[in-house]
Design a protein around this motif. Structure first.
Motif, short mmCIF file in Angstrom:
data_model
loop_
_atom_site.label_atom_id
_atom_site.label_comp_id
_atom_site.label_asym_id
_atom_site.label_seq_id
_atom_site.Cartn_x
_atom_site.Cartn_y
_atom_site.Cartn_z
N ILE A 11 1.30 3.60 0.66
CA ILE A 11 1.19 4.56 1.77
C ILE A 11 1.37 3.79 3.07
CG2 ILE A 11 -0.37 6.13 2.99
CD1 ILE A 11 -1.68 6.76 0.33
N LYS A 12 2.30 4.26 3.88
CA LYS A 12 2.62 3.58 5.13
C LYS A 12 1.36 3.48 6.01
CE LYS A 12 5.88 3.68 8.99
NZ LYS A 12 7.01 4.43 9.62
N GLY A 13 1.08 2.27 6.47
CA GLY A 13 -0.06 2.04 7.35
C GLY A 13 -1.35 1.73 6.62
N TYR A 14 -1.37 1.97 5.31
CA TYR A 14 -2.60 1.71 4.55
C TYR A 14 -2.63 0.26 4.09
CZ TYR A 14 -6.27 1.85 1.09
OH TYR A 14 -7.42 1.58 0.37
N LYS A 15 -3.74 -0.44 4.38
CA LYS A 15 -3.90 -1.83 3.97
C LYS A 15 -4.86 -1.89 2.79
CE LYS A 15 -2.97 -3.83 8.53
NZ LYS A 15 -3.47 -4.71 9.60
N HIS A 16 -4.31 -2.31 1.67
CA HIS A 16 -5.13 -2.41 0.45
C HIS A 16 -6.10 -3.57 0.58
CE1 HIS A 16 -5.99 -3.26 -3.85
NE2 HIS A 16 -5.92 -1.94 -3.95
N SER A 17 -7.26 -3.43 -0.03
CA SER A 17 -8.32 -4.45 0.08
C SER A 17 -7.90 -5.80 -0.47
CB SER A 17 -9.58 -3.97 -0.65
OG SER A 17 -9.30 -3.70 -2.02
N LYS A 18 -6.94 -5.80 -1.43
CA LYS A 18 -6.47 -7.05 -2.02
C LYS A 18 -5.04 -7.37 -1.60
CE LYS A 18 -9.48 -6.80 -6.08
NZ LYS A 18 -9.54 -6.81 -7.57
N ILE A 68 -2.36 -5.57 -1.92
CA ILE A 68 -1.31 -5.07 -2.84
C ILE A 68 -0.42 -4.08 -2.09
CG2 ILE A 68 -0.86 -3.86 -5.00
CD1 ILE A 68 -3.63 -4.77 -5.95
N THR A 69 0.88 -4.29 -2.15
CA THR A 69 1.83 -3.45 -1.41
C THR A 69 1.93 -2.05 -2.00
OG1 THR A 69 3.12 -5.44 -0.90
CG2 THR A 69 4.19 -3.32 -0.51
#
Length: 238
Positions: A51-58, A60-61
């Protein structure tokens, strides 16, 4: 993972797949149930996305997934076949095995068919062929040889192989083709995006064809291409 899904504004649902079915398989010789899919003929595919703009905790793209079923990459309809010669499983993209025995059988079959074809066609003398064709095709070597260099080619093969006998060769005449441009095709392609009634007169088409024929003639020597003509064989004689 649950927290990441929620933070992204998504919800996680599990779709239970339980066919509760028995698949009947009618197997021929050397066929067996695919060991990868168990005969189902399908596998679970991971269709990941981000999801564009979402930063995963680890970091992961593409952390999210919409799994689905797709065809098994190892088989067709849950069935695989073993080679009757080497006993190895045949790859899905192959109709027959690529083992040495299978390759030899294929080569022997092709050679038999080539001999049958050769025996059925009319033959002309080598002298006749050299005088009337610019190139000859030697099937045994899968090679095109210029007529004016054919005798030199034979001598070279003799030097390379003491058992070489040109009388055993299957030699074919060739046909020669050069560049050709069709005025009608060019006009049709050029008019494709024009209005539906756009047309060019027959006279104008003929004028363009005459020009193209002359242009092709002037450039024919640089575009000459030879093809084996298996309608007529050539008999070698010393």
């Amino acid at each position: 993972m649950v927290n990441d899904v929620l933070q992204a504004g998504l919800r996680s649902e599990v779709v239970e797949v339980d066919f509760k079915a028995k698949l009947e398989k009618h197997l021929s010789k050397n066929e067996e149930i695919c060991e990868n899919c168990g005969g189902l003929g399908m596998k679970v595919d991971n269709n990941v996305f981000g999801i564009k703009g979402y930063k995963h905790s680890k970091g992961i793209t593409f952390p999210f997934n919409n799994q689905s079923l797709s065809f098994c990459p190892s088989c067709y309809n849950g069935i695989r076949k073993r080679c009757e010669h080497c006993n190895k499983l045949i790859a899905k993209s192959w109709t027959v095995c690529n083992c040495e025995t299978t390759r030899k059988q294929k080569a022997d079959k092709e050679e038999l068919e080539a001999k049958k074809r050769w025996n059925k066609i009319p033959k002309i003398s080598l002298e006749n062929a050299l005088a009337n064709y610019g190139m000859l095709y030697v099937e045994d070597f899968d090679e095109y040889v210029a007529s004016n260099a054919f005798e030199d080619w034979v001598e070279y093969q003799r030097d390379e192989d003491e058992f070489f006998d040109p009388k055993d060769l299957r030699i074919y005449i060739t046909r020669c083709e050069s560049i050709y441009l069709s005025a009608a095709d060019i006009i049709e392609n050029a008019s494709e995006d024009l209005h539906e009634d756009a047309e060019v007169s027959n006279e104008a088409t003929e004028q363009l064809q005459n020009f193209l024929d002359q242009w092709c003639k002037e450039n024919s020597s640089e575009t000459q291409t030879y093809y084996a003509d298996e309608s007529t064989g050539v008999i070698y004689s010393d």
